[in-house]
Design a protein around this motif. Structure first.
Motif, PDB file in Angstrom:
ATOM      1  N   SER A 140       0.836  -1.197   0.000  1.00  0.00           N
ATOM      2  CA  SER A 140       0.000   0.000   0.000  1.00  0.00           C
ATOM      3  C   SER A 140       0.872   1.249   0.000  1.00  0.00           C
ATOM      4  O   SER A 140       2.086   1.179   0.153  1.00  0.00           O
ATOM      5  N   VAL A 141       0.217   2.387  -0.145  1.00  0.00           N
ATOM      6  CA  VAL A 141       0.851   3.701  -0.038  1.00  0.00           C
ATOM      7  C   VAL A 141       0.347   4.335   1.252  1.00  0.00           C
ATOM      8  O   VAL A 141      -0.868   4.476   1.449  1.00  0.00           O
ATOM      9  N   ASN A 142       1.267   4.720   2.146  1.00  0.00           N
ATOM     10  CA  ASN A 142       0.885   5.262   3.449  1.00  0.00           C
ATOM     11  C   ASN A 142       1.455   6.659   3.646  1.00  0.00           C
ATOM     12  O   ASN A 142       2.553   6.973   3.160  1.00  0.00           O
ATOM     13  N   ALA A 143       0.729   7.485   4.361  1.00  0.00           N
ATOM     14  CA  ALA A 143       1.190   8.830   4.708  1.00  0.00           C
ATOM     15  C   ALA A 143       1.795   8.793   6.109  1.00  0.00           C
ATOM     16  O   ALA A 143       1.083   8.588   7.096  1.00  0.00           O
ATOM     17  N   ASN A 144       3.107   8.963   6.194  1.00  0.00           N
ATOM     18  CA  ASN A 144       3.818   9.006   7.468  1.00  0.00           C
ATOM     19  C   ASN A 144       4.264  10.434   7.746  1.00  0.00           C
ATOM     20  O   ASN A 144       4.278  11.284   6.858  1.00  0.00           O
ATOM     21  N   TYR A 145       4.661  10.703   8.987  1.00  0.00           N
ATOM     22  CA  TYR A 145       5.130  12.055   9.270  1.00  0.00           C
ATOM     23  C   TYR A 145       6.195  12.061  10.359  1.00  0.00           C
ATOM     24  O   TYR A 145       6.278  11.147  11.191  1.00  0.00           O
ATOM     25  N   LEU A 146       7.012  13.119  10.322  1.00  0.00           N
ATOM     26  CA  LEU A 146       8.078  13.363  11.290  1.00  0.00           C
ATOM     27  C   LEU A 146       7.931  14.794  11.775  1.00  0.00           C
ATOM     28  O   LEU A 146       7.948  15.735  10.969  1.00  0.00           O
ATOM     29  N   LEU A 147       7.792  14.970  13.096  1.00  0.00           N
ATOM     30  CA  LEU A 147       7.589  16.287  13.694  1.00  0.00           C
ATOM     31  C   LEU A 147       8.747  16.622  14.626  1.00  0.00           C
ATOM     32  O   LEU A 147       9.269  15.745  15.314  1.00  0.00           O
ATOM     33  N   LYS A 148       9.116  17.903  14.655  1.00  0.00           N
ATOM     34  CA  LYS A 148      10.138  18.384  15.580  1.00  0.00           C
ATOM     35  C   LYS A 148       9.699  19.730  16.156  1.00  0.00           C
ATOM     36  O   LYS A 148       9.081  20.533  15.461  1.00  0.00           O
ATOM     37  N   ALA A 149      10.065  19.938  17.420  1.00  0.00           N
ATOM     38  CA  ALA A 149       9.732  21.211  18.063  1.00  0.00           C
ATOM     39  C   ALA A 149      10.812  21.549  19.085  1.00  0.00           C
ATOM     40  O   ALA A 149      11.420  20.651  19.687  1.00  0.00           O
ATOM     41  N   SER A 150      11.045  22.837  19.266  1.00  0.00           N
ATOM     42  CA  SER A 150      12.012  23.291  20.259  1.00  0.00           C
ATOM     43  C   SER A 150      11.609  24.683  20.737  1.00  0.00           C
ATOM     44  O   SER A 150      11.140  25.511  19.953  1.00  0.00           O
ATOM     45  N   VAL A 151      11.779  24.937  22.036  1.00  0.00           N
ATOM     46  CA  VAL A 151      11.458  26.236  22.600  1.00  0.00           C
ATOM     47  C   VAL A 151      12.507  26.569  23.653  1.00  0.00           C
ATOM     48  O   VAL A 151      12.985  25.681  24.364  1.00  0.00           O
ATOM     49  N   GLY A 152      12.894  27.852  23.749  1.00  0.00           N
ATOM     50  CA  GLY A 152      13.879  28.179  24.762  1.00  0.00           C
ATOM     51  C   GLY A 152      14.457  29.577  24.639  1.00  0.00           C
ATOM     52  O   GLY A 152      13.886  30.467  23.985  1.00  0.00           O
ATOM     53  N   TYR A 153      15.587  29.732  25.291  1.00  0.00           N
ATOM     54  CA  TYR A 153      16.320  31.001  25.372  1.00  0.00           C
ATOM     55  C   TYR A 153      17.746  30.760  24.901  1.00  0.00           C
ATOM     56  O   TYR A 153      18.365  29.746  25.256  1.00  0.00           O
TER      57      TYR A 153
END
Length: 343
Positions: free
Chosen positions: A269-282
């Motif tokens: 099959s054809v699948n939709a995958n994802y990769l997320l990144k987040a960062s918060v700071g000083y």
């Protein structure tokens, strides 16, 4: 790695990376971000990694089964100089009180490298022992969690993306702390990903108490997927020092899954995958503090009305101090710096 968990501690080498650029280092726009190639970036950090298995039966009466490992919260120290980074961490007992989840033995090696104009993510996961969440889900009265020491998960994967606006946008400022993003900037990301692995148990993944039809149950999955990805990353900078960074990329994965029960079934099959990144700071010249998170979801090809997926996560809290090394220390660091051999 958790083979020393019985003795109350764990030694995890969370990163020894020679993140050398494949091409000549680009000239960045210094009004957008500053490099600290002549300084040592020291860090104290806390981190946790995990790889989970979600089993979703499309029958309405069937529950979602979320298997998760009992991985440790680690505390460690690290340092970066130019393109060299070393991190060492321990899963101290006082950070990991037992809560009836059951033991997990694991090796979780994740590479997140950011050569100029590139973002590279690599995953190698070896996990033995899982429990169901939330607490009490299908567990017996004497247990806090439904625990399966026999369930094993193996996954290998990689994601490579080209960073179009690498002259103004810095991944390193958000995740390696070796640079300082001073002005807001974003970038388009384009690349490719590949994943493969297996999950298996000594018996069906589905607890007996919620089995709908034993003939549909299965105890092993084997999968392989690959395909292109596209995404976008952006860092919002406030008053030069405070930042909020987010990146999201989607992957169209073409692949197959073998599902083993009473009989073997295979589906492409054809699948939709994802990769997320987040960062918060000083961030500043000497001091920095940030929290970051990496999350990946790989959907497996549907077999016999089951939509299964592997979930991978890594979150960290970093306390940073940068300093100029003494001439002797700098000479030593320059001798082990692999970048000096590239032209």
């Amino acid at each position: 790695m958790m083979f020393m968990r019985k003795w109350g501690f764990i030694l995890a080498i969370t990163g020894i990376f020679f993140c050398t650029d494949l091409f000549a280092q680009i000239q960045n726009d210094t009004t957008y971000f500053e490099r600290f190639t002549d300084m040592v970036t020291g860090r104290l950090y806390f981190s946790r990694k995990y790889t989970g298995l979600d089993i979703r039966d499309r029958l309405k009466e069937a529950p979602l089964l979320r298997y998760r490992p009992n991985s440790t919260l680690n505390m460690g120290v690290g340092a970066s100089y130019d393109v060299f980074t070393l991190n060492l961490a321990l899963g101290f007992g006082f950070l990991n009180p037992e809560r009836g989840k059951g033991d997990t033995k694991y090796l979780d090696a994740q590479l997140h490298a950011y050569p100029d104009k590139w973002a590279i993510d690599g995953f190698l996961q070896v996990y033995n022992g899982y429990h169901l969440v939330p607490e009490g889900e299908f567990a017996e009265e004497s247990q806090h969690y439904y625990y399966r020491p026999d369930i094993k998960v193996r996954e290998v994967g990689a994601s490579v993306k080209y960073v179009f606006n690498g002259e103004k946008f810095s991944y390193k400022a958000a995740f390696l702390q070796t640079e300082w993003q001073k002005k807001s900037a974003g970038t388009l990301l384009v690349g490719a990903e590949i994943y493969g692995g297996l999950a298996k148990g000594d018996s069906s993944f589905i607890p007996k108490s919620v089995m709908i039809d034993p003939s549909r149950d299965f105890d092993k999955l084997f999968f392989m997927e690959f395909g292109p990805n596209i995404g976008y990353a952006y860092t919002l900078v406030i008053a030069k020092h405070y930042f909020l960074m987010g990146a999201a990329s989607g992957n169209i994965g073409v692949g197959f899954t073998n599902q083993y029960g009473l009989e073997k079934s295979t589906n492409w099959s054809v699948n939709a995958n994802y990769l997320l990144k987040a960062s918060v700071g000083y961030n500043s010249k000497r001091w920095a503090v940030n929290a970051n998170y990496v999350y990946s979801k790989v959907r497996l090809a549907k077999n016999d009305d089951f939509n299964n997926s592997l979930i991978t996560g890594n979150y960290r809290l970093n306390l940073i101090y940068r300093f100029i090394p003494s001439p002797k220390v700098r000479k030593f660091l320059d001798t082990i710096n692999p970048y000096q051999y590239l032209e």
